[in-house]
Design an enzyme around this catalytic site. Structure first.
Site, mmCIF file in Angstrom:
data_model
loop_
_atom_site.group_PDB
_atom_site.id
_atom_site.type_symbol
_atom_site.label_atom_id
_atom_site.label_comp_id
_atom_site.label_asym_id
_atom_site.label_seq_id
_atom_site.Cartn_x
_atom_site.Cartn_y
_atom_site.Cartn_z
ATOM 1 N N CYS A 12 5.041 -5.272 8.862
ATOM 2 C CA CYS A 12 6.515 -5.235 8.847
ATOM 3 C C CYS A 12 7.111 -5.665 10.181
ATOM 4 O O CYS A 12 8.287 -6.041 10.244
ATOM 5 C CB CYS A 12 7.016 -3.840 8.506
ATOM 6 S SG CYS A 12 6.316 -3.205 6.987
ATOM 7 N N HIS A 60 14.144 -2.693 10.647
ATOM 8 C CA HIS A 60 13.302 -2.862 9.463
ATOM 9 C C HIS A 60 13.812 -1.909 8.378
ATOM 10 O O HIS A 60 14.059 -0.732 8.646
ATOM 11 C CB HIS A 60 11.857 -2.536 9.826
ATOM 12 C CG HIS A 60 10.957 -2.523 8.646
ATOM 13 N ND1 HIS A 60 10.941 -3.544 7.717
ATOM 14 C CD2 HIS A 60 10.051 -1.596 8.219
ATOM 15 C CE1 HIS A 60 10.063 -3.247 6.781
ATOM 16 N NE2 HIS A 60 9.512 -2.076 7.063
ATOM 17 N N ASN A 118 11.946 -2.290 0.767
ATOM 18 C CA ASN A 118 11.179 -2.687 1.949
ATOM 19 C C ASN A 118 10.468 -4.018 1.657
ATOM 20 O O ASN A 118 9.600 -4.078 0.792
ATOM 21 C CB ASN A 118 10.165 -1.562 2.237
ATOM 22 C CG ASN A 118 9.291 -1.833 3.432
ATOM 23 O OD1 ASN A 118 9.219 -2.960 3.927
ATOM 24 N ND2 ASN A 118 8.604 -0.807 3.898
HETATM 25 O O1 UT7 Z 1 7.270 -0.572 6.080
HETATM 26 C C1 UT7 Z 1 6.301 0.330 6.546
HETATM 27 C C2 UT7 Z 1 6.860 1.602 6.817
HETATM 28 N N1 UT7 Z 1 6.975 2.424 5.643
HETATM 29 C C3 UT7 Z 1 7.783 3.451 5.736
HETATM 30 O O2 UT7 Z 1 8.450 3.582 6.745
HETATM 31 C C4 UT7 Z 1 7.829 4.487 4.645
HETATM 32 C C5 UT7 Z 1 7.986 5.856 5.293
HETATM 33 N N2 UT7 Z 1 7.987 6.968 4.386
HETATM 34 C C6 UT7 Z 1 9.025 7.233 3.557
HETATM 35 O O3 UT7 Z 1 9.964 6.487 3.484
HETATM 36 C C7 UT7 Z 1 9.000 8.532 2.801
HETATM 37 O O4 UT7 Z 1 7.985 9.362 3.305
HETATM 38 C C8 UT7 Z 1 8.810 8.358 1.268
HETATM 39 C C9 UT7 Z 1 10.065 7.763 0.665
HETATM 40 C C10 UT7 Z 1 7.621 7.476 0.994
HETATM 41 C C11 UT7 Z 1 8.572 9.721 0.611
HETATM 42 O O5 UT7 Z 1 9.633 10.610 0.925
HETATM 43 P P1 UT7 Z 1 9.320 12.081 1.423
HETATM 44 O O6 UT7 Z 1 10.585 12.759 1.581
HETATM 45 O O7 UT7 Z 1 8.444 11.953 2.651
HETATM 46 O O8 UT7 Z 1 8.548 12.693 0.196
HETATM 47 P P2 UT7 Z 1 7.052 13.236 0.087
HETATM 48 O O9 UT7 Z 1 6.060 12.135 0.203
HETATM 49 O O10 UT7 Z 1 6.900 14.392 1.037
HETATM 50 O O11 UT7 Z 1 7.060 13.771 -1.402
HETATM 51 C C12 UT7 Z 1 7.933 14.779 -1.804
HETATM 52 C C13 UT7 Z 1 7.746 14.980 -3.298
HETATM 53 C C14 UT7 Z 1 6.290 15.114 -3.741
HETATM 54 O O12 UT7 Z 1 6.221 16.107 -4.728
HETATM 55 P P3 UT7 Z 1 5.685 17.574 -4.366
HETATM 56 O O13 UT7 Z 1 4.288 17.357 -3.862
HETATM 57 O O14 UT7 Z 1 6.609 18.097 -3.326
HETATM 58 O O15 UT7 Z 1 5.764 18.275 -5.686
HETATM 59 C C15 UT7 Z 1 6.004 13.771 -4.355
HETATM 60 O O16 UT7 Z 1 5.001 13.850 -5.349
HETATM 61 O O17 UT7 Z 1 8.296 13.881 -4.038
HETATM 62 C C16 UT7 Z 1 7.320 13.419 -4.971
HETATM 63 N N3 UT7 Z 1 7.513 11.984 -5.174
HETATM 64 C C17 UT7 Z 1 8.337 11.490 -6.110
HETATM 65 N N4 UT7 Z 1 9.123 12.077 -7.030
HETATM 66 C C18 UT7 Z 1 9.853 11.281 -7.829
HETATM 67 C C19 UT7 Z 1 6.948 10.972 -4.489
HETATM 68 N N5 UT7 Z 1 7.395 9.801 -4.962
HETATM 69 C C20 UT7 Z 1 8.251 10.098 -5.980
HETATM 70 C C21 UT7 Z 1 9.039 9.311 -6.842
HETATM 71 N N6 UT7 Z 1 9.810 9.946 -7.748
HETATM 72 N N7 UT7 Z 1 9.047 7.974 -6.785
#
Ligand code: UT7
Length: 326
Positions: free
Chosen positions: A113, A253, A283
């Protein structure tokens, strides 16, 4: 005599097909509400089955050349930033060079990225060292072919697109003022595509296990993204002796709206100065900052004499920033 180097032409190409959050609700267990509140993304573009990174890159490159009032024959170096190349080799830069009709050196850069600001820094160095006069930098990605459409934690985040810039000598009082590049390979496992390389060549098993798809530890990456992009902005400002209040526009980004909010808070920049298009494209890895810069300039948000900081973060891990007087 030192040369000033800047961007003299911009182009972008976004595939026509839009994939909305409502479409994704029919594919994986997710909701528009979750995607919008956790990421800010509403839709993303998806390349056609026969469209590759070089196809998108060629279209962006042709517009950038036109914008710079140049032809491909004027270009003496093509640098393509991509993690979704047409194939391992030849490089996507060589494919683009051939298809636009350029006759010059060409190579890819692998900084995920951060690829677009990395490539701008390399282009600036090549011009300053008099190796090149006019460099075409392309950030092009077809991430939709490398995400697991069954994995809701990643498939909702990414999109396809390309941006391009012509980099050449500019007037003394404008251009790229400072750049900063960084990397930390020790955190490479946080965001990677494990199989298909020399470490884990393609086999039936690697395919069955979905190892040719992008894997990400989202919440860890989130924290490093905020930390490293904030640090990269401060570092590039420090190198140029600038303070944050002198910046008219931050082009970050576009990984997640919440990351952009947190970075703006960390660097104490009013959020109105942060360019955002993650809602429309998700992204797009190396194409994100390239397309965002293109849209900021074409919409008049960035204009003559604007002071702009490009900042990015990605797999590697890598980060990069670039301070430009437009
Ligand atoms: O370009 C390279 C750089 N990439 C990035 O910068 C990405 C950085 N990370 C992020 O943007 C975020 O961490 C995410 C958007 C990927 C995830 O958000 P989060 O607030 O960190 O959520 P999480 O991974 O802690 O997940 C929270 C919950 C989980 O459920 P439980 O375990 O709490 O029951 C996931 O299973 O959200 C769940 N979850 C979803 N639910 C509905 C994960 N993806 C989804 C989804 N829809 N698409």
């Amino acid at each position: 005599m030192t040369i000033s180097v800047g961007i003299t032409g911009l182009g972008a190409y976004l595939p026509e097909r839009r994939l909305t959050n409502l479409d994704l609700e029919k594919m994986v267990e997710t909701s528009d509400e979750w995607i919008v509140t956790r990421t800010g993304i509403k839709e993303r573009r998806i390349a056609g089955p026969n469209e590759s990174a070089s196809d998108l890159g060629v279209k962006a490159a042709e517009e950038a050349l036109k914008d710079a009032r140049l032809t491909a024959k004027d270009i003496d170096l093509v640098i393509a930033a991509t993690i979704t190349p047409d194939m391992f080799f030849p490089s996507t830069a060589c494919l683009i060079q051939h298809r636009i009709g350029a006759d010059c050196a060409a190579f890819d850069i692998g900084a995920a990225c951060s690829g677009f600001p990395y490539a701008l820094a390399v282009a600036q160095g090549m011009i300053k060292s008099k190796f090149s006069k006019k460099v075409l930098v392309v950030g092009s990605e077809v991430l939709s072919k490398f995400v697991d459409w069954k994995d809701r934690s990643t498939c909702v985040l990414f999109g396809d697109g390309a941006g391009a810039a012509v980099v050449s000598e500019v007037d003394k009082d404008c251009g790229i003022i400072a750049t900063y590049l960084g990397a930390d390979g020790s955190q490479g496992d946080l965001l990677k595509l494990p199989a298909g390389g020399s470490l884990m060549p393609s086999t039936h098993e690697t395919i069955d296990q979905g190892m040719h798809f992008l894997k990400m530890s989202g919440s860890e990456v989130f924290k490093v993204a905020v930390r490293s992009m904030s640090m990269a902005v401060n570092e590039v400002l420090g190198r140029a002796g600038y303070t944050i209040d002198k910046i008219d526009c931050l082009i970050p980004h576009q990984a997640n709206y919440r990351i952009l909010k947190a970075v703006a808070e960390h660097i104490e920049m009013p959020f109105e100065k942060v360019f955002v298009n993650v809602d429309r494209y998700g992204n797009m890895s190396s194409a994100s900052t390239a397309v965002a810069l293109y849209e900021a300039v074409k919409s008049g948000v960035v204009k003559k004499n604007s002071t702009v900081v490009l900042v990015s973060f990605g797999s590697g891990l890598t980060w990069a920033s670039c301070l430009i007087k437009w």
